[in-house]
Motif scaffolding. Structure first.
Motif, PDB file in Angstrom:
ATOM      1  N   LEU A   1      57.712  39.100  41.833  1.00 46.15           N
ATOM      2  CA  LEU A   1      56.592  38.650  42.433  1.00 46.15           C
ATOM      3  C   LEU A   1      55.517  39.949  42.475  1.00 46.15           C
ATOM      4  O   LEU A   1      54.343  39.825  42.148  1.00 46.15           O
ATOM      5  CB  LEU A   1      57.067  38.121  43.956  1.00 46.15           C
ATOM      6  CG  LEU A   1      55.522  37.901  44.912  1.00 46.15           C
ATOM      7  CD1 LEU A   1      54.859  36.630  44.231  1.00 46.15           C
ATOM      8  CD2 LEU A   1      56.035  37.735  46.179  1.00 46.15           C
ATOM      9  N   LEU A   2      56.024  41.237  42.573  1.00 40.68           N
ATOM     10  CA  LEU A   2      55.158  42.322  42.658  1.00 40.68           C
ATOM     11  C   LEU A   2      54.739  42.502  41.504  1.00 40.68           C
ATOM     12  O   LEU A   2      53.576  42.943  41.222  1.00 40.68           O
ATOM     13  CB  LEU A   2      56.147  43.594  43.287  1.00 40.68           C
ATOM     14  CG  LEU A   2      56.547  43.476  44.681  1.00 40.68           C
ATOM     15  CD1 LEU A   2      57.324  44.562  45.009  1.00 40.68           C
ATOM     16  CD2 LEU A   2      55.174  43.272  45.591  1.00 40.68           C
ATOM     17  N   MET A   3      55.414  42.271  40.403  1.00 39.37           N
ATOM     18  CA  MET A   3      54.942  42.568  39.269  1.00 39.37           C
ATOM     19  C   MET A   3      53.926  41.550  38.437  1.00 39.37           C
ATOM     20  O   MET A   3      52.789  41.901  37.903  1.00 39.37           O
ATOM     21  CB  MET A   3      55.898  42.667  37.874  1.00 39.37           C
ATOM     22  CG  MET A   3      55.731  43.295  36.680  1.00 39.37           C
ATOM     23  SD  MET A   3      55.018  44.990  36.479  1.00 39.37           S
ATOM     24  CE  MET A   3      56.668  45.738  36.598  1.00 39.37           C
ATOM     25  N   GLY A   4      54.182  40.381  39.002  1.00 40.55           N
ATOM     26  CA  GLY A   4      53.080  39.442  38.814  1.00 40.55           C
ATOM     27  C   GLY A   4      51.831  39.859  39.448  1.00 40.55           C
ATOM     28  O   GLY A   4      50.524  39.419  38.796  1.00 40.55           O
ATOM     29  N   ILE A   5      51.865  40.454  40.507  1.00 38.70           N
ATOM     30  CA  ILE A   5      50.666  40.807  41.276  1.00 38.70           C
ATOM     31  C   ILE A   5      49.894  41.845  40.418  1.00 38.70           C
ATOM     32  O   ILE A   5      48.753  42.019  40.234  1.00 38.70           O
ATOM     33  CB  ILE A   5      50.962  41.314  42.766  1.00 38.70           C
ATOM     34  CG1 ILE A   5      51.342  40.114  43.467  1.00 38.70           C
ATOM     35  CG2 ILE A   5      49.875  42.146  43.391  1.00 38.70           C
ATOM     36  CD1 ILE A   5      51.702  40.542  44.942  1.00 38.70           C
ATOM     37  N   ILE A   6      50.826  42.826  39.936  1.00 37.07           N
ATOM     38  CA  ILE A   6      50.374  43.915  39.029  1.00 37.07           C
ATOM     39  C   ILE A   6      49.648  43.400  37.848  1.00 37.07           C
ATOM     40  O   ILE A   6      48.243  43.955  37.286  1.00 37.07           O
ATOM     41  CB  ILE A   6      51.330  44.850  38.763  1.00 37.07           C
ATOM     42  CG1 ILE A   6      51.773  45.608  39.815  1.00 37.07           C
ATOM     43  CG2 ILE A   6      51.064  45.717  37.892  1.00 37.07           C
ATOM     44  CD1 ILE A   6      53.127  46.495  39.793  1.00 37.07           C
ATOM     45  N   ASN A   7      50.376  42.502  37.119  1.00 35.07           N
ATOM     46  CA  ASN A   7      49.533  42.031  35.957  1.00 35.07           C
ATOM     47  C   ASN A   7      48.356  41.050  36.146  1.00 35.07           C
ATOM     48  O   ASN A   7      47.488  41.103  35.498  1.00 35.07           O
ATOM     49  CB  ASN A   7      50.939  41.136  35.224  1.00 35.07           C
ATOM     50  CG  ASN A   7      51.612  41.973  34.204  1.00 35.07           C
ATOM     51  OD1 ASN A   7      51.678  43.052  34.249  1.00 35.07           O
ATOM     52  ND2 ASN A   7      52.314  41.154  33.459  1.00 35.07           N
ATOM     53  N   LYS A   8      48.470  40.543  37.446  1.00 36.97           N
ATOM     54  CA  LYS A   8      47.149  39.528  37.730  1.00 36.97           C
ATOM     55  C   LYS A   8      46.116  40.620  38.022  1.00 36.97           C
ATOM     56  O   LYS A   8      45.005  40.418  37.570  1.00 36.97           O
ATOM     57  CB  LYS A   8      47.484  38.875  39.132  1.00 36.97           C
ATOM     58  CG  LYS A   8      46.292  38.051  39.584  1.00 36.97           C
ATOM     59  CD  LYS A   8      46.181  36.867  38.570  1.00 36.97           C
ATOM     60  CE  LYS A   8      45.244  35.782  38.952  1.00 36.97           C
ATOM     61  NZ  LYS A   8      45.135  34.614  38.322  1.00 36.97           N
ATOM     62  N   GLY A   9      46.395  41.918  38.514  1.00 33.13           N
ATOM     63  CA  GLY A   9      45.397  42.824  38.823  1.00 33.13           C
ATOM     64  C   GLY A   9      44.951  43.751  37.619  1.00 33.13           C
ATOM     65  O   GLY A   9      44.168  44.563  37.927  1.00 33.13           O
ATOM     66  N   SER A  10      45.524  43.449  36.357  1.00 36.19           N
ATOM     67  CA  SER A  10      45.320  44.208  35.316  1.00 36.19           C
ATOM     68  C   SER A  10      43.976  44.043  34.694  1.00 36.19           C
ATOM     69  O   SER A  10      43.498  44.789  33.895  1.00 36.19           O
ATOM     70  CB  SER A  10      46.154  43.923  34.198  1.00 36.19           C
ATOM     71  OG  SER A  10      46.337  43.015  33.668  1.00 36.19           O
ATOM     72  N   THR A  11      43.131  43.073  35.130  1.00 36.22           N
ATOM     73  CA  THR A  11      41.765  42.595  34.533  1.00 36.22           C
ATOM     74  C   THR A  11      40.913  42.660  35.792  1.00 36.22           C
ATOM     75  O   THR A  11      41.207  42.435  37.045  1.00 36.22           O
ATOM     76  CB  THR A  11      41.719  41.360  34.138  1.00 36.22           C
ATOM     77  OG1 THR A  11      41.772  40.380  34.730  1.00 36.22           O
ATOM     78  CG2 THR A  11      42.945  41.422  32.712  1.00 36.22           C
ATOM     79  N   LYS A  12      39.473  42.686  35.589  1.00 39.09           N
ATOM     80  CA  LYS A  12      38.576  42.643  36.507  1.00 39.09           C
ATOM     81  C   LYS A  12      38.452  41.186  37.104  1.00 39.09           C
ATOM     82  O   LYS A  12      38.566  41.296  38.721  1.00 39.09           O
ATOM     83  CB  LYS A  12      37.316  43.014  35.992  1.00 39.09           C
ATOM     84  CG  LYS A  12      36.068  43.295  37.152  1.00 39.09           C
ATOM     85  CD  LYS A  12      34.888  43.724  36.490  1.00 39.09           C
ATOM     86  CE  LYS A  12      33.884  44.064  37.736  1.00 39.09           C
ATOM     87  NZ  LYS A  12      33.506  42.870  38.284  1.00 39.09           N
ATOM     88  N   GLU A  13      38.712  40.029  36.408  1.00 42.74           N
ATOM     89  CA  GLU A  13      38.662  39.093  36.805  1.00 42.74           C
ATOM     90  C   GLU A  13      39.782  38.778  37.944  1.00 42.74           C
ATOM     91  O   GLU A  13      39.815  38.096  39.142  1.00 42.74           O
ATOM     92  CB  GLU A  13      38.532  37.866  35.940  1.00 42.74           C
ATOM     93  CG  GLU A  13      38.477  36.370  36.449  1.00 42.74           C
ATOM     94  CD  GLU A  13      38.677  35.521  35.323  1.00 42.74           C
ATOM     95  OE1 GLU A  13      38.493  34.191  35.671  1.00 42.74           O
ATOM     96  OE2 GLU A  13      38.699  35.882  34.041  1.00 42.74           O
ATOM     97  N   GLY A  14      41.225  39.020  37.470  1.00 37.84           N
ATOM     98  CA  GLY A  14      42.190  38.871  38.217  1.00 37.84           C
ATOM     99  C   GLY A  14      42.215  40.011  39.602  1.00 37.84           C
ATOM    100  O   GLY A  14      42.724  39.327  40.610  1.00 37.84           O
ATOM    101  N   ALA A  15      41.789  41.066  39.392  1.00 42.29           N
ATOM    102  CA  ALA A  15      41.774  41.813  40.588  1.00 42.29           C
ATOM    103  C   ALA A  15      40.580  41.423  41.539  1.00 42.29           C
ATOM    104  O   ALA A  15      41.073  41.302  42.731  1.00 42.29           O
ATOM    105  CB  ALA A  15      41.240  43.396  40.148  1.00 42.29           C
ATOM    106  N   GLU A  16      39.532  40.706  41.034  1.00 43.28           N
ATOM    107  CA  GLU A  16      38.830  39.838  41.992  1.00 43.28           C
ATOM    108  C   GLU A  16      39.428  38.837  42.735  1.00 43.28           C
ATOM    109  O   GLU A  16      39.020  38.568  44.027  1.00 43.28           O
ATOM    110  CB  GLU A  16      37.564  39.535  41.255  1.00 43.28           C
ATOM    111  CG  GLU A  16      36.666  40.612  40.847  1.00 43.28           C
ATOM    112  CD  GLU A  16      35.370  40.085  40.046  1.00 43.28           C
ATOM    113  OE1 GLU A  16      35.408  39.094  39.578  1.00 43.28           O
ATOM    114  OE2 GLU A  16      34.800  40.935  39.785  1.00 43.28           O
TER     115      GLU A  16
END
Length: 361
Positions: free
Chosen positions: A47-62
């Motif tokens: 779950l935590l790595m999924g959050i990290i990968n999601k936040g690896s792009t500007k769109e995902g971080a938003e």
């Protein structure tokens, strides 16, 4: 308290392994406590790595910032059906089309059914996102600052992640995001106020700029070889440490630690011994340890060295999962060297396949 201590999501992962949390999740997903522990050891880093990968792009971080802004901090894992459903919606946003493949892989890794794993993620996702939400709001983090923070978390979690998870292996270390400097943001020492486990694990100052692994240089060097004379069972570790003087080095043996044949998976029978070590090391925060792995003489010496190294590391991982700082423990694989019994008998070979624990106060 569950906090992103020392700027580490790893500390959040540790908060799911207290008896109280395990019991609640075990009851809700209708799985034995030990099976639940096994599931969490793979599910939470995933779950935590999924959050990290999601936040690896500007769109995902938003997207994560948006989720966080709508996520109120909660005091416990979700047990209300509505909360679990909302948690699963968060999980869907994090993993997207990869979710079914991830659940299937986790099922293979943990031996749990997909429905139980999905519910487990739904129960824990609101708490994890609540911790991240508090950090974002407390430090007024922009999506760019969140990207920088998340990019720094990958290395501390990657070793705990099951292999072959779809969508989570694409962000390799060579693809790590460049560090974004936010000159208006100094990482303060914070407590985020999410009451999960009072006193489960210690958080320490994030103002220190050295990494955990670098901190080992300030600790006394442990002798390469510690005497095996009068080696004691690991359950006597606490009594020894309470009377030992600074600089003392002592070797201990496990009596209930076993590995599944041909694997590096630690058997459940060692839980009491491992919990005892954790309690002692928390009571003696200046102590450092070395975990030594040994094998019998079956197979190639080089292979035995590798296997003993991996098994020593597996025991270290168990201790780190339970809250001992990684930098306080070193590991070494000694292979078939230093046998304590004859390798000519089955009993002797079994005795030689062992883990020994060396501690220095």
């Amino acid at each position: 308290m569950a906090a992103i201590a020392g700027d580490s999501l790893f500390n959040v992962s540790q908060s799911f392994f207290s008896p109280d949390i395990l019991q609640k999740i075990s009851k809700e997903i209708n799985q034995p406590v030990e099976q639940t522990r096994v599931g969490l050891k793979s599910a939470i880093p995933t779950l935590l790595m999924g959050i990290i990968n999601k936040g690896s792009t500007k769109e995902g971080a938003e997207t994560l910032v948006d989720i966080a802004n709508h996520q109120a901090p909660i005091a416990d894992v979700a047990t209300d059906p509505t909360e679990i459903r909302e948690g699963n919606e968060v999980v869907n946003k994090i993993f997207g089309n990869n979710l079914n493949g991830i659940l299937a892989k986790l099922g293979t890794t943990t031996g749990m059914n997909v429905a139980s794993l999905n519910k487990m993620l739904g129960m824990t996702a609101p708490l994890v996102m609540g911790a991240i939400s508090s950090k974002i709001k407390t430090e007024h983090m922009t999506p760019s600052a969140l990207m920088s923070f998340l990019s720094q978390q990958k290395s501390s979690l990657s070793s705990m992640l099951p292999s072959g998870l779809p969508g989570l292996s694409a962000l390799s270390s060579s693809q790590a995001l460049p560090k974004i400097v936010d000159r208006g943001n100094v990482w303060p020492k914070i407590v985020l106020g999410i009451l999960v486990l009072v006193g489960l694990f210690w958080w320490y100052s994030s103002r220190q700029t050295v990494s955990e692994e670098t901190r080992t240089t300030s600790m006394p060097a442990m002798p390469a070889i510690a005497s095996r004379e009068n080696i004691q069972p690991i359950n006597t570790l606490g009594n020894f440490m309470n009377s030992a003087s600074a600089g003392t080095v002592k070797r201990f043996k496990f009596e209930n630690l076993t590995f599944k044949t041909g694997t590096i998976s630690v058997g459940a029978g060692a839980n009491k011994e491992l919990d005892h070590i954790v309690a002692v090391m928390k009571n003696h925060p200046k102590a450092t340890a070395r975990i030594e792995g040994y094998t019998d003489n079956v197979g190639l010496p080089a292979n035995n060295i590798a296997l003993s190294s991996k098994r020593a590391m597996a025991v270290k991982d168990e201790l780190v999962f339970r809250g001992v700082r990684s930098s306080r423990i070193e590991t070494v694989g000694r292979g078939e060297s230093d046998p304590i019994a004859s390798n000519k008998t089955t009993e002797g070979r079994t005795a030689n396949r062992r883990i020994e624990f060396v501690i220095q106060l």
